[in-house]
Design a protein around this motif. Sequence first.
Motif, PDB file in Angstrom:
ATOM      1  N   LEU A 170       0.829  -1.315  -0.026  1.00 14.63           N
ATOM      2  CA  LEU A 170       0.308  -0.046  -0.084  1.00 14.63           C
ATOM      3  C   LEU A 170       1.000   1.414  -0.006  1.00 14.63           C
ATOM      4  CD1 LEU A 170      -2.600  -1.065   2.354  1.00 14.63           C
ATOM      5  CD2 LEU A 170      -2.774  -1.340   0.054  1.00 14.63           C
ATOM      6  N   ASN A 171       2.254   1.061  -0.022  1.00 19.40           N
ATOM      7  CA  ASN A 171       3.024   2.326  -0.081  1.00 19.40           C
ATOM      8  C   ASN A 171       2.775   3.249   0.882  1.00 19.40           C
ATOM      9  OD1 ASN A 171       5.173   3.335  -1.311  1.00 19.40           O
ATOM     10  ND2 ASN A 171       3.993   4.883  -2.790  1.00 19.40           N
ATOM     11  N   GLU A 172       2.854   2.541   2.406  1.00 17.21           N
ATOM     12  CA  GLU A 172       2.491   3.308   3.464  1.00 17.21           C
ATOM     13  C   GLU A 172       3.752   4.132   3.781  1.00 17.21           C
ATOM     14  OE1 GLU A 172       0.198   4.164   6.665  1.00 17.21           O
ATOM     15  OE2 GLU A 172      -0.433   3.051   5.148  1.00 17.21           O
ATOM     16  N   ASP A 173       3.642   5.445   3.898  1.00 18.38           N
ATOM     17  CA  ASP A 173       4.584   6.231   4.273  1.00 18.38           C
ATOM     18  C   ASP A 173       5.131   6.003   5.923  1.00 18.38           C
ATOM     19  OD1 ASP A 173       4.980   7.814   2.126  1.00 18.38           O
ATOM     20  OD2 ASP A 173       3.683   9.225   2.648  1.00 18.38           O
ATOM     21  N   PRO A 174       6.149   6.394   6.474  1.00 20.69           N
ATOM     22  CA  PRO A 174       6.424   6.526   7.823  1.00 20.69           C
ATOM     23  C   PRO A 174       5.596   7.162   8.601  1.00 20.69           C
ATOM     24  CG  PRO A 174       8.311   7.375   6.654  1.00 20.69           C
ATOM     25  CD  PRO A 174       7.321   7.032   5.571  1.00 20.69           C
ATOM     26  N   ASP A 201      10.000   2.583   8.558  1.00 21.62           N
ATOM     27  CA  ASP A 201      10.648   2.310   7.126  1.00 21.62           C
ATOM     28  C   ASP A 201      10.222   3.352   6.081  1.00 21.62           C
ATOM     29  OD1 ASP A 201      12.823   0.711   5.513  1.00 21.62           O
ATOM     30  OD2 ASP A 201      11.225   0.744   4.398  1.00 21.62           O
ATOM     31  N   ASN A 202      11.354   4.124   5.355  1.00 12.82           N
ATOM     32  CA  ASN A 202      10.948   5.071   4.465  1.00 12.82           C
ATOM     33  C   ASN A 202      11.157   4.436   2.952  1.00 12.82           C
ATOM     34  OD1 ASN A 202      13.677   5.170   4.335  1.00 12.82           O
ATOM     35  ND2 ASN A 202      14.146   7.286   4.676  1.00 12.82           N
ATOM     36  N   THR A 203      11.380   3.139   2.766  1.00 14.17           N
ATOM     37  CA  THR A 203      11.742   2.764   1.506  1.00 14.17           C
ATOM     38  C   THR A 203      10.573   2.754   0.574  1.00 14.17           C
ATOM     39  OG1 THR A 203      13.309   1.133   2.287  1.00 14.17           O
ATOM     40  CG2 THR A 203      12.774   0.858   0.114  1.00 14.17           C
ATOM     41  N   GLY A 204       9.247   2.779   1.062  1.00 15.35           N
ATOM     42  CA  GLY A 204       8.038   2.806   0.304  1.00 15.35           C
ATOM     43  C   GLY A 204       7.748   1.551  -0.450  1.00 15.35           C
ATOM     44  N   ARG A 205       7.025   1.423  -1.490  1.00 14.05           N
ATOM     45  CA  ARG A 205       6.811  -0.133  -1.868  1.00 14.05           C
ATOM     46  C   ARG A 205       7.806  -0.380  -2.780  1.00 14.05           C
ATOM     47  NH1 ARG A 205       3.130   1.528  -5.481  1.00 14.05           N
ATOM     48  NH2 ARG A 205       1.367   1.436  -4.130  1.00 14.05           N
ATOM     49  N   VAL A 206       8.126  -1.689  -2.536  1.00 12.24           N
ATOM     50  CA  VAL A 206       9.252  -2.227  -3.628  1.00 12.24           C
ATOM     51  C   VAL A 206       8.515  -3.601  -4.358  1.00 12.24           C
ATOM     52  CG1 VAL A 206      11.431  -3.335  -3.952  1.00 12.24           C
ATOM     53  CG2 VAL A 206      11.333  -1.644  -2.091  1.00 12.24           C
ATOM     54  N   ILE A 207       8.496  -3.464  -5.757  1.00 13.72           N
ATOM     55  CA  ILE A 207       8.059  -4.718  -6.374  1.00 13.72           C
ATOM     56  C   ILE A 207       9.103  -5.551  -6.891  1.00 13.72           C
ATOM     57  CG2 ILE A 207       6.751  -5.373  -8.575  1.00 13.72           C
ATOM     58  CD1 ILE A 207       5.284  -2.665  -8.048  1.00 13.72           C
ATOM     59  N   PHE A 208       9.136  -6.907  -6.637  1.00 10.30           N
ATOM     60  CA  PHE A 208      10.251  -7.725  -7.122  1.00 10.30           C
ATOM     61  C   PHE A 208       9.952  -9.044  -7.743  1.00 10.30           C
ATOM     62  CE2 PHE A 208       8.752  -9.163  -2.864  1.00 10.30           C
ATOM     63  CZ  PHE A 208       9.072 -10.556  -2.736  1.00 10.30           C
TER      64      PHE A 208
END
Length: 865
Positions: A832-836, A851-858
């Motif tokens: 859901l690309n949740e912000d910190p 965490d501040n990485t955001g969404r990571v699709i792999f």
Amino acid sequence: MKTAPLSNAIRAAISASVLAGVALPAFAQEAEDGAQVEEIFVTGSRIQRSTNTDSQEIITISADDMKISGDISVADALRSSTLNSLGSFRESSGSSAQSNATVDLRGAGAGRTLVLLNGRRTVGSPSLGGGGTVNLNMIPFSAVDRLEIIADGASAVYGSDAVAGVVNVILKSGYEGMKFNARYGDRSEDDGVEKSFSFLTGAKGDRGSVTFGLEYDSRDPVFDKDRDYTAARYSDLDGDGYIMGYGETAGVSFYGYTLLNPNYNGQPFDPMDRDTWEVTPGNNCVDDGSFVGEMQADLVFGPDTGFYCGYAYANVSANRAGSERVNAWVSSTFELTDEIELFADAVIAQNESFGRYAPPAAPGAALASDPKNPYGQPVNGYFRWVDIGTRDNTVNDNLTDVNLGLRGDINDSLSYEAYYTYSDYKSVSIGTYYLSYGGFEYNINYNITDYDQYVANLKSTTINDDRMNLQKVFYGLQWDMFDMAGGMASSYFAIEGFEVKYAAIVDGQSEAGLVGGSAGNSAEGSRNVGAISAEAIFPVTDWLDIDAAVRYDDYSDFGSAVSPRLGATFTMIPDLTIKASYGEGFRAPDLSDLYGVTSFSAETATDYYGCQLNGISEADCNSRQFDTYIGSNPNLDAETSQTFSLGANYNFFDAWNVGVNYFNLTISDSIEYVSAQDMLNVDYYSQGGNSAVVRSANGRVEEISAGYQNAVGDLTREAVDFSLSGLIETSFGMFELRGNSSYYLTYEYEQDFGQGNVANAAGDLGFPEWRSNGFVQWSMGNVFASWNVDYIGESKDAINGTEYDAWMVHNASVGYSFTDYGTVKVGANNILNEDPLLDQFGEQADEYMYDNTGRVIFVEYSIEL
């Protein structure tokens, strides 16, 4: 990827494997019916036994568990653990330890969590407390078989640093075959990517085996400008026509182009008459993305002192440092005789990290020829030396950890283990485009007026060469003493000694204080430690086991410590296990805390005394950055601690388990970091009497000395852990479910440094009471899927009572096994690309917890041959 570190890692690891040979089956004992029963090594005790009973709570995270969470490093896997209650340090640009990541059990401090490799102590990072804390980024992720966590104090077995618990990283061994794994991840919030590749191979023979692995991974940095909550922000919030510096800004510094007005006439401040301004911006101070226009100077230089030209450093700096790792390891054993086994294992790791600071900021003099200088003469001021360039820091860390030993049976009741450990850590940091004060003086003395030459003379390169070396010898003897009603009473006796050497070499210009944005003095220290320990397990009845341990440590630099522990395990009711444990422990001061370099940091804090001097109320007193110099303290005492735990586990429906565990830790003489804010608070209470805070004639803070001190009173940490796990088998697949929660009851801290007043922070912002995670994994035939959620509970601001919602992140993946052709998995972390979590000012509430990485699709592919 750099070929030299990779080839060196491969050669070193293969050399270690050749030295060790190939492996021996695990020790085993004969069961009464003649069948072989494998003995179990339990983290927290060196006694091998045929049943896994111990009075301390032990949590296991398998390699498969870590894959479900979408983790790509050991640090990632531990960071999401509920026992890592308050988050933990991760790769942070702007820190001298930017290449490091840690685990912090119970939020008690990373230095109070002991990290082991295969049950043995490894060297810590010289950038983290002079070796007091292990850098998890130096542990090869693909090599990990499982993580075993003691959620309790364990100094009685392992000595210093095991105050809050132990993380035992157990690497793969005895593997046969070959496996490849590759992963590529793309971040949604920016252009950053994550890449990893690993290779595992092994072979077995009649007398042993060898396992070898190699991995590479990289993660791009996260820049402040690429996140709304860390990018520079500045606007006229109150609509008065001006932007108040540090009141209506974030990520903007007064070190931009700020001149001390040579035409100041001392008349009452008039915003329309620059001659009434004590400070003034230079020419062309407009918003160009870096310099951001004129800012009201009241909160920096005092009320009605004028305006300065602000610089948006947050639009340049990196937030999370990038990393590129190459790791190799080998595990091997060889059966010399039927009773003697030779074993060796080695980890060779290299990590290069990149961090970026804004261009150097420092006071100085503007040239008369500078087009931004409106006065036609040299003028002193506070400047951002953008023409020098951004301060880029590259840190290269190298770890070599080798263990070589023997173990075997003397007779039916006596067995032994002896080994030697060589563990060496080197960390070299190179910083480019720092500010040379020597160049300043050169320009002044030789009247340099050519601007290009002037700037070139100001450039400086910094070097930090930090080193840590540990060498250890260990001998242990297990004695199966006598039969009791519940089984064999066993004991273990050990003697060990190790030497730790620490050195931090700083370039001469920084050491002399001639480099802006960098400071430090070279330092070194060492210690020798000798220890003897004993432990025993007494199966008093079929339903009661008593275990005890005691350890004596003698440190060459601060003295000795005795650490006892006593525990009991009750199994009177079928499927119900009740455990209780009491122990005492200690933590030796880190070598860098005793002998370390003085380092520079621009710490954010609030100067209440300075506001008072200028007639500003506490409510309107805003925070800003201060030049802070962090030094060591050779007079530190060791910490001591007491831990108590009580827990129960119940098995039901064959495949289900529920558990609850209470934990209490009390720390005496706690070694605490005394921050810039602490020093400013002392200055406020003493009305300017703190010599560690240096002020100018008008009361403005020029610099702060910070460091480490023993706390005045005892501090308590108290928590309850819950767990539930089980399997559900259906006609449409198998479901595996797990959930863990930790509830923080008490987190005591010294409210005001040196005052002895203790408060409970549990439930406050940064100290949430609840932390939970849940896993669901489904498989049917060749198809599988997983989902997990990380949850951090609600909290509130301790000062104004503002309440903050809970924070939740979802991760999921789906995959298919093509049997002989490998397995493909596609997934997303933080779907859901949740912000910190953001505080009331729109800033990141806690950069290490959320965490501040955001969404990571792999996408990931693996094949086993």
